[in-house]
Design an enzyme around this catalytic site. Structure first.
Site, PDB file in Angstrom:
ATOM      1  N   GLY A 105      39.549  40.224  39.770  1.00  0.00           N
ATOM      2  CA  GLY A 105      38.536  41.062  40.400  1.00  0.00           C
ATOM      3  C   GLY A 105      38.697  42.551  40.192  1.00  0.00           C
ATOM      4  O   GLY A 105      37.993  43.345  40.808  1.00  0.00           O
ATOM      5  N   ASN A 153      34.845  29.619  40.056  1.00  0.00           N
ATOM      6  CA  ASN A 153      35.277  29.668  41.452  1.00  0.00           C
ATOM      7  C   ASN A 153      34.326  30.596  42.208  1.00  0.00           C
ATOM      8  O   ASN A 153      34.370  31.809  42.042  1.00  0.00           O
ATOM      9  CB  ASN A 153      36.720  30.183  41.529  1.00  0.00           C
ATOM     10  N   TRP A 154      33.467  30.010  43.037  1.00  0.00           N
ATOM     11  CA  TRP A 154      32.467  30.799  43.746  1.00  0.00           C
ATOM     12  C   TRP A 154      33.046  31.542  44.951  1.00  0.00           C
ATOM     13  O   TRP A 154      32.360  32.366  45.549  1.00  0.00           O
ATOM     14  CB  TRP A 154      31.314  29.902  44.196  1.00  0.00           C
ATOM     15  N   LYS A 155      34.273  31.208  45.313  1.00  0.00           N
ATOM     16  CA  LYS A 155      34.944  31.857  46.454  1.00  0.00           C
ATOM     17  C   LYS A 155      34.054  31.805  47.707  1.00  0.00           C
ATOM     18  O   LYS A 155      33.345  30.809  47.905  1.00  0.00           O
ATOM     19  CB  LYS A 155      35.372  33.274  46.070  1.00  0.00           C
ATOM     20  N   GLU A 160      44.741  34.201  46.063  1.00  0.00           N
ATOM     21  CA  GLU A 160      44.162  34.677  47.320  1.00  0.00           C
ATOM     22  C   GLU A 160      44.614  33.830  48.495  1.00  0.00           C
ATOM     23  O   GLU A 160      44.561  34.278  49.645  1.00  0.00           O
ATOM     24  CB  GLU A 160      42.629  34.700  47.195  1.00  0.00           C
ATOM     25  N   GLU A 179      46.445  33.124  36.180  1.00  0.00           N
ATOM     26  CA  GLU A 179      45.687  34.254  36.701  1.00  0.00           C
ATOM     27  C   GLU A 179      46.646  35.348  37.172  1.00  0.00           C
ATOM     28  O   GLU A 179      47.165  35.275  38.285  1.00  0.00           O
ATOM     29  CB  GLU A 179      44.810  33.822  37.878  1.00  0.00           C
ATOM     30  N   SER A 234      39.311  38.513  35.719  1.00  0.00           N
ATOM     31  CA  SER A 234      38.321  39.414  35.118  1.00  0.00           C
ATOM     32  C   SER A 234      37.795  38.909  33.776  1.00  0.00           C
ATOM     33  O   SER A 234      37.622  39.672  32.830  1.00  0.00           O
ATOM     34  CB  SER A 234      38.906  40.828  34.968  1.00  0.00           C
ATOM     35  N   HIS A 244      45.624  29.169  44.468  1.00  0.00           N
ATOM     36  CA  HIS A 244      44.999  30.427  44.053  1.00  0.00           C
ATOM     37  C   HIS A 244      45.720  31.592  44.723  1.00  0.00           C
ATOM     38  O   HIS A 244      46.170  31.491  45.866  1.00  0.00           O
ATOM     39  CB  HIS A 244      43.516  30.431  44.429  1.00  0.00           C
ATOM     40  N   GLY A 248      35.805  33.933  38.068  1.00  0.00           N
ATOM     41  CA  GLY A 248      35.527  34.272  39.456  1.00  0.00           C
ATOM     42  C   GLY A 248      34.126  34.812  39.622  1.00  0.00           C
ATOM     43  O   GLY A 248      33.133  34.087  39.527  1.00  0.00           O
ATOM     44  N   GLY A 249      34.021  36.119  39.864  1.00  0.00           N
ATOM     45  CA  GLY A 249      32.742  36.744  40.159  1.00  0.00           C
ATOM     46  C   GLY A 249      31.665  36.498  39.129  1.00  0.00           C
ATOM     47  O   GLY A 249      30.482  36.337  39.461  1.00  0.00           O
TER      48      GLY A 249
END
Length: 250
Positions: free
Chosen positions: A172, A11-13, A98, A166, A210, A96, A231-232
């Site tokens: 994150g 997920n590049w967000k 977020e 998640e 994470s 998600h 994610g990141g």
């Protein structure tokens, strides 16, 4: 058995302009010559078409990070499931945290999004997870049960479904539940899915929150963990590929 394991999605967000996104996609294509599992990325909507074209022929899927529950209409700033498909996307993230907590999306809205996406033949990655307060209060299972039963209609196609767990407090933050906790939660999710949908035994269960090269192998070796939603760490091609390899992908 549906999607080949491991199933590893990135997920590049809200990261990446066109040049960055194409470079990242190209780096993955160079590595994934004959992928043995299922690899996919979810770039921002602005570059979905470009990324999907760059990935053509690679067996790496491209998806959107969200879709609107309606097919069309006066919904400024939104994209429909048919628009995702038209842009070359074959999957979509739904629910998600977020969006649940940052934008106030509830299970009723998420349920409609799941049906809208599957109505266009898109693979749905439904994200579920508890907050830190719910976790500390012992309400994790109750929260996850509501998200599954209220977010998934009984008519959902299990062949077009992936469930991603998640924990909100792990996204994150660098914190992850213990391996025992992850295994227990995924076993619970499997039972809930099987009780909700026909053929749910084959729905891939992903862990997210994470995930990084240093912990991916231990997490994906657990029972009922079929892969990861990253994610990141998915913004670095080498690191993302190492996570995929840690789950047995090549």
């Amino acid at each position: 058995m549906g999607l080949a394991r491991p199933v590893v999605f990135g997920n590049w967000k809200m990261h990446g302009l066109r040049a960055d996104s194409l470079a990242l996609a190209g780096s993955l294509v160079e590595r994934a010559v004959r992928p043995t599992g299922t690899l996919g990325v979810f770039p921002p909507a602005t570059v979905l078409r470009d990324v999907a074209r760059r990935l053509e022929g690679s067996r790496i899927l491209a998806g959107a990070q969200d879709c609107h529950p309606e097919a069309s209409g006066a919904f400024t700033g939104s994209i429909s499931a048919s628009m995702v498909k038209d842009a070359g996307g074959t999957a979509v993230l739904v629910g998600h945290s977020e969006r649940r907590h940052g934008l106030g999306e509830d299970d009723a809205v998420i349920r409609r999004k799941v049906l809208a996406a599957q109505g266009e033949g898109l693979l749905v990655v439904l994200c579920v997870g508890e907050t830190e307060a719910e976790w500390q209060a012992g309400e994790r299972e109750a929260r996850l049960r509501r998200q599954i039963h209220e977010g998934l209609a009984e008519t959902v196609d299990a062949a077009l479904l992936v469930l991603a767990y998640e924990p909100v407090w792990a996204i994150g933050t660098g914190r992850t539940p213990s391996l025992e906790d992850i295994a227990g939660t995924h076993a619970f999710l499997r039972r809930e899915l099987v009780g909700r949908l026909p053929a749910a035994q084959d729905v891939p269960l992903l862990y997210g929150g994470s995930v990084k090269p240093g912990n991916a192998a231990d997490i994906m070796a657990l029972p009922d963990v079929d892969g990861a939603l990253v994610g990141g760490a998915s913004l670095d091609a080498a690191g993302f590929w190492s996570i995929y390899q840690a789950g047995g992908g090549a």
